[in-house]
Design a protein around this motif. Structure first.
Motif, PDB file in Angstrom:
ATOM      1  N   ARG A   9       6.261   1.974  17.299  1.00  0.00           N
ATOM      2  CA  ARG A   9       5.473   1.199  16.329  1.00  0.00           C
ATOM      3  C   ARG A   9       4.053   1.735  16.239  1.00  0.00           C
ATOM      4  NH1 ARG A   9       9.299  -3.108  15.863  1.00  0.00           N
ATOM      5  NH2 ARG A   9      11.122  -2.009  16.686  1.00  0.00           N
ATOM      6  N   GLU A  10       3.367   1.310  15.177  1.00  0.00           N
ATOM      7  CA  GLU A  10       1.996   1.790  14.952  1.00  0.00           C
ATOM      8  C   GLU A  10       1.162   1.551  16.201  1.00  0.00           C
ATOM      9  OE1 GLU A  10      -0.083  -0.291  11.809  1.00  0.00           O
ATOM     10  OE2 GLU A  10       1.127  -2.075  12.092  1.00  0.00           O
ATOM     11  N   GLY A 109       6.961  -0.528   2.865  1.00  0.00           N
ATOM     12  CA  GLY A 109       7.019  -1.048   4.228  1.00  0.00           C
ATOM     13  C   GLY A 109       7.452   0.086   5.115  1.00  0.00           C
ATOM     14  N   VAL A 113       6.103  -0.384  11.282  1.00  0.00           N
ATOM     15  CA  VAL A 113       4.991  -1.300  10.990  1.00  0.00           C
ATOM     16  C   VAL A 113       5.538  -2.723  10.894  1.00  0.00           C
ATOM     17  CG1 VAL A 113       3.130  -1.847   9.353  1.00  0.00           C
ATOM     18  CG2 VAL A 113       3.755   0.543   9.761  1.00  0.00           C
ATOM     19  N   ASP A 114       5.165  -3.558  11.854  1.00  0.00           N
ATOM     20  CA  ASP A 114       5.708  -4.932  11.926  1.00  0.00           C
ATOM     21  C   ASP A 114       4.802  -5.946  11.250  1.00  0.00           C
ATOM     22  OD1 ASP A 114       8.013  -4.242  13.347  1.00  0.00           O
ATOM     23  OD2 ASP A 114       6.935  -4.297  15.257  1.00  0.00           O
ATOM     24  N   ARG A 115       4.271  -5.587  10.096  1.00  0.00           N
ATOM     25  CA  ARG A 115       3.427  -6.531   9.355  1.00  0.00           C
ATOM     26  C   ARG A 115       3.506  -6.126   7.893  1.00  0.00           C
ATOM     27  NH1 ARG A 115      -2.028  -3.894   8.850  1.00  0.00           N
ATOM     28  NH2 ARG A 115      -1.646  -1.800   9.648  1.00  0.00           N
ATOM     29  N   GLU A 116       3.142  -7.055   7.048  1.00  0.00           N
ATOM     30  CA  GLU A 116       3.107  -6.779   5.625  1.00  0.00           C
ATOM     31  C   GLU A 116       1.784  -6.101   5.313  1.00  0.00           C
ATOM     32  OE1 GLU A 116       5.153  -8.080   2.788  1.00  0.00           O
ATOM     33  OE2 GLU A 116       6.649  -8.082   4.410  1.00  0.00           O
ATOM     34  N   VAL A 117       1.835  -4.978   4.639  1.00  0.00           N
ATOM     35  CA  VAL A 117       0.589  -4.379   4.151  1.00  0.00           C
ATOM     36  C   VAL A 117       0.762  -4.225   2.652  1.00  0.00           C
ATOM     37  CG1 VAL A 117      -1.065  -2.488   4.360  1.00  0.00           C
ATOM     38  CG2 VAL A 117       0.394  -3.066   6.314  1.00  0.00           C
ATOM     39  N   SER A 118      -0.007  -4.987   1.874  1.00  0.00           N
ATOM     40  CA  SER A 118       0.181  -4.928   0.431  1.00  0.00           C
ATOM     41  C   SER A 118      -0.841  -4.006  -0.202  1.00  0.00           C
ATOM     42  CB  SER A 118       0.143  -6.325  -0.178  1.00  0.00           C
ATOM     43  OG  SER A 118      -1.006  -6.993   0.244  1.00  0.00           O
ATOM     44  N   TYR A 164      -0.027   3.128   4.614  1.00  0.00           N
ATOM     45  CA  TYR A 164      -1.240   2.366   4.258  1.00  0.00           C
ATOM     46  C   TYR A 164      -2.490   3.241   4.252  1.00  0.00           C
ATOM     47  CZ  TYR A 164      -0.918   1.787   9.373  1.00  0.00           C
ATOM     48  OH  TYR A 164      -0.765   1.986  10.718  1.00  0.00           O
TER      49      TYR A 164
END
Ligand code: FHF
Ligand code: ZN
Length: 190
Positions: A9-10, A109, A113-118, A164
């Motif tokens: 993961r990141e 996605g 990466v275990d999160r939303e990055v919009s 991102y």
């Protein structure tokens, strides 16, 4: 089989490294690795297996995401004719690309990466790529649409780039300028 526990993961330094070129033809070890990566995508896209092992459905995977810093990626999705496309690429590169850019409406996605990055992740709309396949044969392809976007996301992993990084931090939803909209100097200014 590979599971989410194998995916780094990141924050893991390997995701920020430039991956190493792979010797062609492939060693049996590297070939097995690519096959295992493709098997992960197949499993992750199978609703029952994905549920059983808690796999996130993926359309692409790069070797650095399983902690192996080698220039190998797999992709599995459907093309614009709705045909299943499965690619395993070694030492992939973009040899030419459109000036026009594109992006996924819903954003991107990543399995790492275990999160939303919009935000808008600008990608080339069309690319011509070269790579080697599982058997060490050179492949040259033209990709567009979702396939082109997935390829660029995977290639970025080989170069230590996360999706991102490409989102404009000051204006995440700023639409990339189409090339046909390059602003012309007003002729009356002459
Ligand atoms: C995915 N999943 O595969 C994403 C993540 C744009 O480096 O896009 O991190 F399963 C590879 C139909 C449409 C069916 C989308 C490249 C994204 C690459 C994996 N899923 C999907 C689907 C998907 C990443 N990755 C959200 C897991
Ligand atoms: Zn990713």
């Amino acid at each position: 089989m590979l599971t989410m526990d194998d995916i780094i993961r990141e924050g893991h330094p390997t995701l920020r490294k430039t991956a190493e070129e792979v010797e062609v033809p492939l060693t049996s070890e590297n070939k097995q690795l690519l096959e295992k990566m493709m098997e992960f995508l197949v499993h992750s896209q199978d609703p029952e297996i994905a549920e059983q092992y808690k796999l996130r459905p993926g359309v692409g995977l790069a070797a650095p995401q399983i902690g192996i810093s080698k220039r190998m990626v797999v992709m599995r999705t459907t093309d614009q004719q709705d045909e299943l496309v499965e690619y395993a690429f070694v030492n992939p590169r973009i040899v030419s690309h459109s000036a026009e850019t594109t992006y996924l409406e819903s954003g991107e996605g990543c399995l790492s990466v275990d999160r939303e990055v919009s935000g808008i992740v600008p990608r080339y709309a069309r690319i011509k790529i070269e790579a080697y396949d599982l058997n060490g044969n050179k492949v040259v392809k033209r990709l567009r649409g979702f396939l082109a976007i997935v390829f660029q996301h995977e290639l970025d992993h080989l170069n230590g780039i996360m999706f991102y990084d490409r989102i404009d931090e000051n204006d995440p939803f700023k639409k990339p300028l189409p090339p046909q909209e390059v602003i012309k100097r007003n002729e009356l200014d002459e």
